[in-house]
Write an enzyme that holds these catalytic residues in place. Structure first.
Site, PDB file in Angstrom:
ATOM      1  N   GLY A  41       0.825  -1.220   0.000  1.00 55.88           N
ATOM      2  CA  GLY A  41       0.000   0.000   0.000  1.00 55.88           C
ATOM      3  C   GLY A  41       0.849   1.255   0.000  1.00 55.88           C
ATOM      4  O   GLY A  41       0.343   2.358   0.240  1.00 55.88           O
ATOM      5  N   SER A  80       3.782   1.011  -4.765  1.00 55.23           N
ATOM      6  CA  SER A  80       4.808   0.463  -5.661  1.00 55.23           C
ATOM      7  C   SER A  80       4.373   0.554  -7.129  1.00 55.23           C
ATOM      8  O   SER A  80       5.191   0.870  -7.994  1.00 55.23           O
ATOM      9  CB  SER A  80       5.208  -0.960  -5.285  1.00 55.23           C
ATOM     10  OG  SER A  80       4.113  -1.820  -5.394  1.00 55.23           O
ATOM     11  N   ASP A  89      -2.401   8.352  -5.991  1.00 54.70           N
ATOM     12  CA  ASP A  89      -1.081   7.702  -5.963  1.00 54.70           C
ATOM     13  C   ASP A  89      -0.149   8.285  -7.026  1.00 54.70           C
ATOM     14  O   ASP A  89       1.003   8.621  -6.739  1.00 54.70           O
ATOM     15  CB  ASP A  89      -1.212   6.191  -6.188  1.00 54.70           C
ATOM     16  CG  ASP A  89      -1.769   5.469  -4.974  1.00 54.70           C
ATOM     17  OD1 ASP A  89      -2.305   6.144  -4.094  1.00 54.70           O
ATOM     18  OD2 ASP A  89      -1.663   4.228  -4.918  1.00 54.70           O
TER      19      ASP A  89
HETATM   20  O1  PMV Z   1      -2.562   1.905  -3.615  1.00 56.65           O
HETATM   21  P1  PMV Z   1      -3.145   1.634  -2.267  1.00 56.65           P
HETATM   22  O2  PMV Z   1      -3.323   0.217  -2.010  1.00 56.65           O
HETATM   23  O3  PMV Z   1      -2.449   2.364  -1.212  1.00 56.65           O
HETATM   24  O4  PMV Z   1      -4.666   2.208  -2.267  1.00 56.65           O
HETATM   25  C1  PMV Z   1      -4.921   3.495  -2.616  1.00 56.65           C
HETATM   26  C2  PMV Z   1      -6.016   4.011  -1.817  1.00 56.65           C
HETATM   27  C3  PMV Z   1      -7.437   3.825  -2.316  1.00 56.65           C
HETATM   28  O5  PMV Z   1      -8.136   4.984  -1.882  1.00 56.65           O
HETATM   29  C4  PMV Z   1      -8.036   2.601  -1.676  1.00 56.65           C
HETATM   30  C5  PMV Z   1      -7.557   3.695  -3.833  1.00 56.65           C
HETATM   31  C6  PMV Z   1      -7.349   4.977  -4.603  1.00 56.65           C
HETATM   32  O6  PMV Z   1      -7.153   4.850  -5.809  1.00 56.65           O
HETATM   33  O7  PMV Z   1      -7.400   6.086  -4.066  1.00 56.65           O
END
Ligand code: PMV
Length: 315
Positions: free
Chosen positions: A110, A113, A157
């Site tokens: 999370g 990566s 992200d």
């Molecule tokens: O990439 P992760 O597993 O840290 O998840 C991102 C967070 C979420 O809000 C669940 C998904 C998103 O695209 O914002």
């Protein structure tokens, strides 16, 4: 064309607003310096495109772009998509290149990566072929690659891995925030890789079953992110910790916390941290705890004694 180009991108962790951000609520995340990915593009004498993924001990060689698009394993298909989009936009024939992609981020933790490798990859190609893309464009293309991996990501992200630092994000717009002094964070990996696509799907099903209740939770999480933004401006770390604890309660109501996450949070709180919560999609992955250096050190020492195979990163 250069003989070799190397570019890097940070990992990320979400401080506030995961899941709710997918439905348009505000969120805050931060780039993780020295914990990210790198992409090296090398000119080679053999015709075609080579991919090297040392983290997976995988070396793939393709005779051309079409051969690559049709044969690349699913796990790496986002890179084929990225190359295809660049080939279409800049009318480039990718040939005589080796692309090496590696990451120090624990896979499935999370900590971004997939977004981090996507950004490093697009940055390196941008530099090698001199496409003159700006950061916005780099983030946009990485978002396309993220969609291939996660289905319906919010975009937080790729923004964070492109811009680094503290990012306040809402519906595709962002604001860079100042990092407060003494912002000490302990990141603890539960050791259980999470599946973002699955966690998002699980939350979506809950929302279908009980839309009013889940929308209320999303909106409360969004408000916490807005409050946290103010407290970051005021450098009020204790209050930011309180808001993190509240955010964790809502995430538990969404059903994405689990026993190990709860245990880590409880141990952190009993060691005097300001706040502690899961970060990212949940159902595994990582926990973040904010506190004084000494509280975080004590937390880490207590957690280590449990012998649960946890991993740690100090910010
Ligand atoms: O990439 P992760 O597993 O840290 O998840 C991102 C967070 C979420 O809000 C669940 C998904 C998103 O695209 O914002």
């Amino acid at each position: 064309m250069k003989k070799e180009t190397k570019c890097t991108a940070p990992g990320k962790c979400i401080l506030f607003g995961e899941h709710a951000v997918v439905y348009g609520q505000s969120a805050i995340s931060m780039g993780l310096k020295n914990f990210g990915s790198e992409c090296i593009i090398t000119r080679i004498t053999e015709a075609g495109i080579q991919f090297n993924f040392p983290d997976y001990q995988k070396f793939l060689a393709f005779s051309n772009l079409i051969h690559m698009i049709e044969n690349i394993p699913n796990k790496f298909s986002q890179f084929a998509l990225g190359l295809k989009k660049l080939a279409e936009t800049y009318n480039i024939k990718f040939e005589y290149v080796r692309i090496t992609i590696k990451s120090s981020i624990w896979s499935g933790s999370g900590l971004g990566s997939s977004a981090s490798t996507a950004v490093a990859f697009i940055r390196a190609l941008n530099s090698y072929y001199d496409f003159k893309m700006d950061d916005n464009k780099i983030s946009e293309l990485s978002f396309e690659m993220e969609k291939q991996v996660h289905g319906t990501p919010s975009g937080i992200d790729n923004f964070t891995c492109t811009y680094g630092g503290f990012v306040f994000f809402k519906k595709g717009t962002y604001e860079l925030l100042k990092i407060p002094e003494n912002f000490n964070l302990l990141i603890t990996y539960t050791g259980k890789p999470h599946n973002t696509r699955m966690a998002i799907e699980q939350v979506r099903t809950r929302k279908k079953e009980n839309p009013k209740n889940i929308d209320q939770i999303f909106s409360s999480i969004g408000q916490l992110a807005q409050l946290a933004k103010k407290e970051l401006d005021h450098r009020n770390l204790e209050e930011i910790g309180n808001l993190m604890n509240k955010n964790q309660e809502f995430l538990a109501e969404l059903g994405i916390s689990n026993k190990v996450i709860n245990k880590i949070n409880n141990i952190a709180i009993s060691n005097g941290v300001y706040g502690s919560k899961l970060t990212g999609a949940g159902l595994g992955g990582c926990v973040i705890s904010l506190g004084t250096k000494i509280a975080l050190k004590n937390t880490k020492n207590t957690l280590k004694k449990l012998n649960l195979g946890l991993k740690f990163y100090n910010f």
